[in-house]
Structure formats: structure tokens, C-alpha cells
Design a protein around this motif. Structure first.
Motif, PDB file in Angstrom:
ATOM      1  N   SER A 213      56.792  22.339  98.817  1.00 44.31           N
ATOM      2  CA  SER A 213      56.180  23.552  98.250  1.00 44.31           C
ATOM      3  C   SER A 213      55.178  24.218  99.195  1.00 44.31           C
ATOM      4  O   SER A 213      54.085  24.594  98.797  1.00 44.31           O
ATOM      5  CB  SER A 213      55.488  23.231  96.910  1.00 44.31           C
ATOM      6  N   SER A 214      55.533  24.327 100.453  1.00 46.51           N
ATOM      7  CA  SER A 214      54.670  25.010 101.415  1.00 46.51           C
ATOM      8  C   SER A 214      55.547  25.592 102.517  1.00 46.51           C
ATOM      9  O   SER A 214      56.774  25.461 102.490  1.00 46.51           O
ATOM     10  CB  SER A 214      53.639  24.043 102.001  1.00 46.51           C
ATOM     11  N   GLN A 237      58.640  27.549 101.416  1.00 42.39           N
ATOM     12  CA  GLN A 237      58.285  28.943 101.224  1.00 42.39           C
ATOM     13  C   GLN A 237      58.068  29.606 102.587  1.00 42.39           C
ATOM     14  O   GLN A 237      58.042  28.941 103.626  1.00 42.39           O
ATOM     15  CB  GLN A 237      57.000  29.048 100.384  1.00 42.39           C
ATOM     16  N   GLY A 238      57.902  30.919 102.544  1.00 41.53           N
ATOM     17  CA  GLY A 238      57.567  31.639 103.771  1.00 41.53           C
ATOM     18  C   GLY A 238      58.756  31.800 104.699  1.00 41.53           C
ATOM     19  O   GLY A 238      59.918  31.641 104.315  1.00 41.53           O
ATOM     20  N   GLU A 239      58.461  32.101 105.954  1.00 42.48           N
ATOM     21  CA  GLU A 239      59.507  32.346 106.940  1.00 42.48           C
ATOM     22  C   GLU A 239      59.687  31.129 107.835  1.00 42.48           C
ATOM     23  O   GLU A 239      58.726  30.538 108.316  1.00 42.48           O
ATOM     24  CB  GLU A 239      59.161  33.562 107.798  1.00 42.48           C
ATOM     25  N   SER A 259      65.225  28.359  97.909  1.00 41.86           N
ATOM     26  CA  SER A 259      65.489  29.753  97.552  1.00 41.86           C
ATOM     27  C   SER A 259      64.367  30.698  97.946  1.00 41.86           C
ATOM     28  O   SER A 259      64.571  31.912  97.973  1.00 41.86           O
ATOM     29  CB  SER A 259      65.743  29.851  96.039  1.00 41.86           C
ATOM     30  N   ASN A 260      63.189  30.175  98.246  1.00 43.97           N
ATOM     31  CA  ASN A 260      62.084  31.041  98.652  1.00 43.97           C
ATOM     32  C   ASN A 260      61.797  30.950 100.144  1.00 43.97           C
ATOM     33  O   ASN A 260      60.752  31.418 100.604  1.00 43.97           O
ATOM     34  CB  ASN A 260      60.823  30.683  97.853  1.00 43.97           C
ATOM     35  N   GLY A 281      71.761  28.615 100.414  1.00 43.33           N
ATOM     36  CA  GLY A 281      70.818  28.879  99.338  1.00 43.33           C
ATOM     37  C   GLY A 281      69.433  29.269  99.789  1.00 43.33           C
ATOM     38  O   GLY A 281      68.473  29.133  99.025  1.00 43.33           O
ATOM     39  N   THR A 282      69.277  29.771 101.013  1.00 47.52           N
ATOM     40  CA  THR A 282      67.995  30.291 101.463  1.00 47.52           C
ATOM     41  C   THR A 282      68.060  31.814 101.494  1.00 47.52           C
ATOM     42  O   THR A 282      69.084  32.418 101.186  1.00 47.52           O
ATOM     43  CB  THR A 282      67.654  29.766 102.864  1.00 47.52           C
ATOM     44  N   LYS A 283      66.960  32.439 101.886  1.00 48.86           N
ATOM     45  CA  LYS A 283      66.928  33.903 101.968  1.00 48.86           C
ATOM     46  C   LYS A 283      67.093  34.375 103.398  1.00 48.86           C
ATOM     47  O   LYS A 283      66.493  35.382 103.802  1.00 48.86           O
ATOM     48  CB  LYS A 283      65.611  34.423 101.389  1.00 48.86           C
ATOM     49  N   PHE A 284      67.876  33.655 104.168  1.00 45.11           N
ATOM     50  CA  PHE A 284      68.193  34.143 105.504  1.00 45.11           C
ATOM     51  C   PHE A 284      68.997  35.428 105.353  1.00 45.11           C
ATOM     52  O   PHE A 284      69.872  35.537 104.492  1.00 45.11           O
ATOM     53  CB  PHE A 284      68.967  33.088 106.291  1.00 45.11           C
ATOM     54  N   SER A 285      68.695  36.400 106.154  1.00 42.75           N
ATOM     55  CA  SER A 285      69.293  37.717 105.963  1.00 42.75           C
ATOM     56  C   SER A 285      69.756  38.274 107.298  1.00 42.75           C
ATOM     57  O   SER A 285      69.720  37.601 108.328  1.00 42.75           O
ATOM     58  CB  SER A 285      68.276  38.662 105.309  1.00 42.75           C
TER      59      SER A 285
END
Length: 904
Positions: A213-214, A237-239, A259-260, A281-285
Motif C-alpha cells: 500500500s505505498s 500506488q503511484g508511478e 490497479s492503482n 491489471g495495472t494502469k500502464f498506459s
């Protein structure tokens, strides 16, 4: 002379033989010598062994066996306890005899380890492997920090729990640390402090499924010796630091199921040693980089459920070591590049849930090692190519939900020797079945068949010869005639939206493996078989929109696994069976549009998982009393009691206890929908599920609208069309997750409570057809999501509030209130008429409120709900993608063709 030469050769050969024998004896002697272990360490090992039970179920992986059982068996010539250096799993230093390694992985150990364990008497230990045991959710002992010489520590998959102790970070010589697959968290110390204290010579760091969670500390980019970094499912979280991709020795990087966690794949400027890359399932874009060809050692690429867009780069075809590619659930477009024909080692190709176009390219015919080919839910067109039948290793073929067309001779699939899972539904196909072929041929036995919307008029005969068939999906065809009995092996039989007639045969009671039965939207009749009373395996029973009559059997009489029961739109009568209170897994109960005659089923309040309850359009009656305790209906989000004969005041005590309507926990910002997982498959890194989506029917102004999906954060109350009286309780203002509230067509009196201004996510409010008085609170104009509002036919007075939302409503929302005035009505307000001042007398709730969720919806939900309906996605990936709301309108109860479905 010749004799002398022969004698000389003989002497030389004899000397050489003696040297060889002597050398052999030397190595034989040294290889048989074992260091003798120290008595205190032997005793420590025996006491450590005795502190556990041996339980074969404690080791979950195949090949596990209790290594410690032979520790008590002495070898010949040794003492009663033997030389511990010869024991299975024990490694000693050859010179000192100290125990330096202990490998008890998969040893069936069950029990706990604390800091007083004799394990910590082995002070010279350098390598410790306790993976795949069961330590009963105990904490990792802080004494682990005493192993200052430790280089390898593996505690994975051993049921440890709690905080990772700070002492782990003091093991500065570690080159391998594996804490994965436990119930651990890494918060104090957090991940950054743990990593900062470890040696940069660390080669393996596996924290999969550890709750972190960090953010991922950028200092990891300095660990140039890393070969494996596992951060899968850690709530990161984060990038993600892009420099980590450039680590010179990194072979395995797994950061999926966070997911975050956001980021992008950088341009790779030099060849990379990466073999496994898991971003699922990550927010790689962004797009997949064209320089991906520099990952020339890559064997597995898992990037499904990310946010990648654009075409698949042609350079992907240069990664000739690839065996598995998972790119499902992205926004990829364009055609499949022909370069993929070079990936001749490929066994898994998953491109489902994208926007890929074009025909299925013939270049894929070169991929003869393919085991799974998932192209479902794209925009592929053209025919199903005949060459697919040449892929003899193919076990799963997913082509459903595309624009494929033409006539398909089904015998092409019989020729595929390995094929067991076939999904071709929801295209524009016409299937031809040649009886002569499949009656005489020896073809592969199907376990899963998805043939929805394939224009079938009758069940193909070959189905009844499939003695390994577990899942059959034949929805939305034109099947007619009596309901057939599927093969005995069947687990899931989904045949809704056809024209089947007759009753459910008692032979269904003999289907011992049946766990999902969906027969809704047919023309079935008769009674519901009583044998369902004793089914403990069934998880779905969907019989809605048929003509079943009689009483509902005592379902869950002996408990069970039912998650969804939908018996709506039939002719059932009598009481709700009290046995339903034993359905402890039940999430949805829908019995709308029947002839049930009962009081409010307060006894359902004990069900811990119930989220959606619809009793709409029946003969339920009487006053709704008070709940037995404050824990009734703990997860209820949607309740519909409309069109019954309930009396008395609105159930304030229940309303105050509906905590799931006060705040709905949203784990991810991605849009997800209420569903039940009926089937779960793991293949490689792909997790497939059979998902049923809940649908709802909403009534507004006499018009019923069916909404195919219900978002996970949706909450609604519909108590309309009863005989409730009294005031609207101000407690409703605490239900801040509400999206829809319908109290219309009752005998309610008093004023509209100002407490409704707290419902910041409210999208639909209908309190028409009552006897409400007073003014419409001006503060309601601040409800920014309110799109449907109806207060017609009351005794309201004063001006209609101004605001962006209210100015958009039509005058029918206010008609039947002679005392109202405003621009939307023929009666205009006089200048002397003042807007009602804010009411400061209302007391805010005492902490039940939460920050409002402001998520966009394509369609506003009104009224609320009845008739649960099920949408199905067969063998698709974990997260259901958003396809918008599909809405059909009906004014009365329809029999057929009023819904849109997503199936297969």
C-alpha cells in the motif's frame, strides 16, 4: 628387441593402472566422508521437528513430503539419532560440521514458530527454506534477525501473517528474500525502509501478495544484481520507476494486479535480459514501444487489463523466444501484425477485449504450438478460416463476440484432436452439422462449448455423446421443443432466451455435478423440482420469465453454495421458504412479478452476503416491524419492495442499519459491475472466470427500463406503490451512497426533509403521488448528479428551485401541485414570493457519512428495480470491461425480446 619393447609397454600400462586405481580410491573415500554434525545442533533440529504436527494438507503443491520423518532413523554404525548432516533437507559445512542450510520446503509442517524456537540455535545458518508449509497464521519471529550470515531466506506460501518484522531488514548479507504468497503486510517498516537496509547485491526479492500500500521506492533502481523482482498484488500506488526496467540483470519482473499503480513502458535502448514481464491489471498506459524488440530474451509478456492503446508493434514479432502473450482488455486496435508468424514457440496468445479489426490473419497458421488462442470480443470479420483445424495442439479457441460470418462446417472442430474449449457464439455464423461425420468419427471430447446466437433451431445430436462436457452455453438461439437433459458430466447449463417448452424433468436431480442452471426467457412450465432442496453444489438458479407455478421448494434446506436465485416473472404462489435463511453465500434474491403472499422476510437479514433483494409485484403485506438487531442486512445495496401491500410507516429502523448504503467501499477507480463468479480457471498468468452480471428493471412515470449492468457502487431503494404512511425519515440522509430513491405512490405526509441534500450522488428521486406538503427545499438544486426528479401530485407549495439541474426537468415533474409556481409551470411566481431559506434545524449525521463518490454513468438510473437478469461472459478475463448501459423499454410485463444480452 621386440620382447623388451613389449615388456616396457606392459610396465607403463601397469603403472598407469595403479595411478588410476589410487586416484579413484582417493575420490571415493573423500566423497563418502560426511562432516559430523554437532550434538547441540542435532538436538535443536529434533526439538524443532517435534514442535510441529505432520499434516499432508499443510503442503499444497505436488511433490511435498514430510522430510523430517526420517530424521529419527539412524544409519548403520551411527548413534541413535544419526548424523544430522545426512538428514534430508540438512546441509552442513564440510570442514566445521556446522548446519549452514535447512531446506524443509513442502514438508507438511503444521504449527507455529516463535522466537524461542530451537531453530534459532542454528546460529551458523546461511540458507533457510520453509516454503509451502502451514504455520497457522503466526507472525514471522523477530529472532530471524539473529541469522547475520543468512544469504537465502524463503518463507513463501507458508501461512505467515502480520507485519514483516524490522529485523528482516538487518539481514544485510541476503542475496535472496522470498516472502510471497502469505498474509503479510509491509507498513512499519515500510517497503522503502526495508529496501534501504538490504544489500544492493540482492538478487531475488519476491514480495508477491504482501500488502504494501505505498509507492515503489526508486532506490530499487540501484539494485543492479536483481534477477527477480516480484511485487504482484501488493496494492502498490503511484508511478512505477521506469529505470527499474533497465536493470542489467533483471530477468523476471512481476508487478501485475496493482490497479492503482501507473506507469509506461520506456523505450529500450539496449538488449534486456528480461524473460518474464507481468504488468497485468495495472494502469500502464500509452502504446507498446516499437523498441520492444530489444527484449529479445522475453518468454512471457502479460500486459492484460492495462490501458495500452494503439496497434500492436510489428517489432513484437522479433521476440522469437516468446511462449506466452497476454494483451487482453486493453484498447489495442488495428490488425494482428503478420510478424507474429515468427513466434513459432508461442503456446498462448490472448488478445481478447480489444478493438482489433480485420480478418483472422493466415500468418497465425505458423503457430503450430498454440494451446490457447483468445480473440474474443474484438471486431474481427470475415470467415472462420479452415486452416485453424491444422492447429493440432490447440485446446482453447475463443472467437465469440466478433463480426465473423459465413457458414461453418462444424466437423472442422472435430478434426482438432486437442480442442476441448470452443467459444464461437455471438457472431453472424450459421453452423452446419454432418451427422455422418460426428456419429462415426473419434473426435476430441469437449469440456466447454459456447454456441450462443448461432441461429440454432435444435440441439445438435452430437452434444448428447459428449461424456466430458462440463459447460454448455446455447443462449439466444431459436431452440424449441421440450427441455433436453444434458450429459451427466454437465456442471453449467446455460440455455436462456430460447423457445423451450415443457417442464424441468426430474432427471435433472441426477445431474450430480450441476452447479449453474440458467433457463430464463423460455416458455417452460410446471413446478420447480423439489430435488433442488437438497442441492448443496448449485451456485446459480435462474428460471425467470417462464410460466412456472406452484410453491417455491425449500431451497437451501441443508445449506448450500447458492449465490444467485432469480425466480422473477413466473406464477409462483405461497410463502417465501424460510430455508432461504440457510443460503449463507446468497448475494441476489429476485422473486418479482409472482403471486407470493407473505409478510416482509426479516429473517433474510441474517444473510451475510445479500446485496440485492427484489420482492416487487407480489402480494407481500402488513407492517414492516423492527429488526432483531443492528446487524440485519449488513451488505444490502439494492432493495425493491414496490407494488405490494405493505402498510404502516417507512421502516426507519432498517434504514438506519443499511450501512452498505452509507458508504460503498470502492477498491479500484476502474468501473466494475455487480456479478457472481461461477467458474474460475488459472492458465499461465491468465485468470479466467465465468461471470454473471446482475441486471435491473427500473420504473419511472409508468415506464419500465431494463439496465443490463449494475455498477458495484450502485445503491437504490424502491418502496413505491404500497400503502406506507407518515413522514419521510430524515435518516435517509445518512445513506450517502444512494443513486436512486423511489417512494412514490404511497400515503406519505409532511415535508420533504432537508436531509436529502446530503445525498450528493443521488441521480433519481421520485416522491410523486403522495400527500407531501410545504416547499421544495432550495438546497436540492445543489445535487449535481440529479437527472430524474418527480414530485408530481402532492400538496407542495411555493417556488420551484432554480439551478442547472432543476431547469432541465420538464413540467410533468411538478404537475398536480396547485400551490407550486415557477418558470416550468403555467403559474408564475410573484416577485414578492421568496425562496425558502436554508433550514439549519436539521442535524447532520454523527459520522456515518463518507466522501462522495463522483463516478460518471452513461445512463442515469431511475425509480429502481425489479427482475434481476443475468448477463454472461464465458471464459473471459477477470475484470469485466465497460460496454455502457444497454437499455430497452417495456410498459408492461413482456415475454420475450425486450432485452439486450451479453453472453458467451
Amino acid at each position: 628387441m621386440g620382447l623388451n619393447i613389449l615388456l616396457l609397454l606392459f610396465l607403463k600400462l601397469s603403472l598407469l593402472y595403479e595411478i588410476v586405481i589410487a586416484d579413484h580410491d582417493h575420490y571415493s573415500f573423500t566423497s563418502m566422508q560426511l562432516a559430523s554434525c554437532h550434538e547441540d545442533e542435532k538436538l535443536a533440529l529434533l526439538k524443532f521437528k517435534d514442535s510441529f504436527l505432520i499434516n499432508k494438507s499443510a503442503s499444497g503443491y505436488e511433490g511435498g513430503y514430510p522430510k523430517v520423518l526420517q530424521w529419527n532413523n539412524p544409519q548403520q554404525g551411527e548413534t541413535s539419532s544419526g548424523n544430522c548432516c545426512s538428514w534430508d533437507g540438512v546441509e552442513c559445512d564440510e570442514e566445521t560440521g556446522n548446519v549452514i542450510g535447512l531446506d524443509l520446503s513442502g514438508s507438511c509442517l503444521y504449527g507455529t514458530i516463535n522466537s524461542t524456537s530451537t531453530l534459532f540455535n542454528l546460529v551458523h545458518l546461511r540458507r533457510l527454506n520453509l516454503s509451502d508449509n502451514h504455520f497457522n497464521y503466526s507472525l514471522i519471529p523477530t529472532s530471524m534477525g539473529q541469522f547475520s550470515e543468512m544469504t537465502h531466506l524463503d518463507l513463501s506460501a507458508s501461512a505467515f501473517s502480520g507485519q514483516v518484522p524490522v529485523e528482516i531488514s538487518k539481514m544485510s548479507n541476503l542475496s535472496s528474500l522470498d516472502l510471497s504468497e502469505n498474509y503479510l503486510e509491509l507498513k512499519n517498516p515500510n517497503m522503502r525502509s526495508l529496501v534501504q537496509n538490504l544489500s544492493t547485491g540482492l538478487e531475488i526479492l519476491n514480495l508477491n501478495h504482501v500488502l504494501i500500500s505505498s509507492e515503489v521506492p526508486d532506490v530499487l533502481a540501484n539494485f543492479t544484481s536483481l534477477t527477480l523482482l516480484g511485487l504482484y498484488d501488493c496494492e502498490l500506488q503511484g508511478e512505477f520507476p521506469a529505470k527499474i526496467f533497465q536493470l542489467p540483470n533483471l530477468e523476471n519482473l512481476s508487478i501485475g494486479s496493482n490497479s492503482n499503480l501507473s506507469g509506461y513502458l520506456p523505450e529500450f535502448l539496449r538488449p534486456s535480459p528480461l524473460k518474464i514481464l507481468n504488468l497485468e491489471g495495472t494502469k500502464f498506459s500509452g502504446s507498446l514501444p516499437s523498441s520492444i524488440q530489444m527484449l529479445d530474451s522475453l518468454e512471457l509478456l502479460s500486459a492484460s487489463q492495462c490501458h495500452f492503446s494503439g496497434p500492436i508493434p510489428f517489432s513484437l514479432g522479433k521476440l522469437t523466444q516468446l511462449t506466452e502473450i497476454y494483451l487482453g482488455e486493453n484498447s489495442l486496435n488495428g490488425s494482428i501484425p503478420s510478424s507474429l508468424q515468427n513466434l513459432t514457440l508461442l503456446t498462448h496468445l490472448g488478445l481478447e477485449y480489444n478493438q482489433m479489426t480485420g480478418p483472422i490473419p493466415s500468418s497465425l497458421r505458423n503457430l503450430t504450438q498454440l494451446i490457447q488462442l483468445r480473440l474474443n470480443r474484438n471486431k474481427f470479420h470475415g470467415p472462420i478460416p479452415q486452416w485453424l483445424s491444422k492447429l493440432n495442439n490447440l485446446k482453447l479457441l475463443g472467437l465469440n463476440h466478433n463480426n465473423l460470418g459465413g457458414t461453418v462446417k462444424f466437423n472442422m472442430f472435430f478434426n482438432m484432436e486437442s480442442l476441448t474449449d470452443l467459444q464461437i457464439g455471438h457472431n453472424n455464423l450459421t453452423l452446419l452439422f454432418d451427422e455422418k461425420v460426428y456419429m462415426n468419427a473419434t473426435f476430441a471430447k469437449f469440456t466447454t462449448l459456447g454456441l450462443s446466437s448461432c441461429n440454432l433451431l435444435e440441439f445438435p445430436d452430437f452434444l448428447w455423446h459428449q461424456n466430458k462436457l462440463e459447460m454448455l452455453v446455447v443462449e439466444s438461439n431459436m431452440l424449441r421443443g421440450p427441455l433436453p437433459i444434458p450429459p451427466p458430466s454437465i456442471k453449467k447449463f446455460l440455455a436462456r432466451d430460447n423457445m423451450l417448452t415443457g417442464d424441468i424433468s426430474p432427471h435433472y436431480c441426477n445431474l450430480a455435478s450441476l452447479d449453474a442452471l440458467s433457463l430464463s426467457d423460455n416458455m417452460l412450465s410446471g413446478t420447480i423440482p423439489g430435488c433442488f432442496e437438497n442441492s448443496t453444489l448449485l451456485s446459480l438458479l435462474d428460471l425467470r420469465n417462464n410460466s412456472f407455478h406452484g410453491i417455491i421448494p425449500e431451497i437451501c434446506k441443508t445449506g448450500g453454495n447458492l449465490e444467485m436465485i432469480d425466480l422473477s416473472d413466473n406464477q409462483l404462489r405461497g410463502h417465501l421458504p424460510r430455508s432461504l435463511s440457510n443460503c449463507m453465500m446468497l448475494q441476489v434474491l429476485a422473486v418479482s412479478n409472482n403471486q407470493l403472499n407473505d409478510v416482509f422476510p426479516s429473517w433474510l437479514g441474517s444473510l451475510p452476503e445479500l446485496r440485492l433483494l427484489t420482492l416487487r409485484h407480489n402480494w407481500f403485506h402488513s407492517i414492516i416491524g423492527e429488526p432483531e438487531n443492528d446487524m440485519q442486512f449488513p451488505k444490502l445495496q439494492v432493495i425493491d419492495l414496490s407494488y405490494n401491500n405493505f402498510t404502516g410507516e417507512l421502516p426507519s429502523q432498517y434504514i438506519s442499519n443499511w450501512n452498505s448504503m452509507k458508504a460503498i467501499n470502492v477498491i479500484s477507480t476502474d468501473v466494475t459491475y455487480m456479478n457472481s463468479i461461477l467458474h474460475y480457471i488459472v492458465s499461465g498468468t491468465t485468470r479466467s472466470r465465468l461471470i454473471y452480471l446482475y441486471g435491473i428493471t427500473i420504473t419511472h412515470k409508468g415506464v419500465e427500463r431494463y439496465h443490463v449492468y449494475i455498477q458495484d457502487n450502485f445503491a437504490a431503494i424502491d418502496l413505491s406503490c404500497n400503502r406506507f404512511e407518515g413522514k419521510i425519515p430524515i435518516l435517509i440522509g445518512n445513506l450517502k451512497a444512494l443513486r436512486s430513491l423511489n417512494l412514490s405512490n404511497n400515503i406519505l405526509t409532511g415535508q420533504i426533509p432537508l436531509a436529502l441534500e446530503n445525498l450528493n450522488d443521488l441521480e433519481s428521486l421520485d416522491i410523486s403521488q403522495n400527500s407531501l406538503s410545504g416547499a421544495i427545499p432550495q438546497q436540492l438544486s445543489q445535487l449535481g448528479f440529479l437527472s430524474i426528479f418527480d414530485v408530481s401530485h402532492n400538496n407542495l407549495t411555493g417556488p420551484i428551485p432554480h439551478g442547472k439541474q432543476f431547469d432541465a426537468f420538464d413540467n410533468t415533474s411538478f404537475e398536480g401541485n396547485p400551490g407550486l409556481c415557477g418558470a416550468l409551470l403555467s403559474k408564475k411566481c410573484e416577485n414578492s414570493m421568496l425562496l425558502p431559506p436554508p433550514n439549519s434545524a436539521f442535524e447532520k449525521d454523527d459520522g456515518d457519512s463518507v466522501s462522495q463518490l463522483k463516478l460518471d454513468w452513461k445512463f442515469v438510473l431511475a425509480g429502481y428495480t425489479s427482475g434481476l437478469v443475468v448477463g454472461i461472459i464465458l471464459s473471459d478475463l477477470v475484470i469485466v470491461r465497460r460496454h455502457g448501459w444497454l437499455v430497452k423499454i417495456k410498459r408492461r410485463r413482456g415475454r420475450r425480446n425486450w432485452r439486450s444480452w451479453h453472453t458467451d
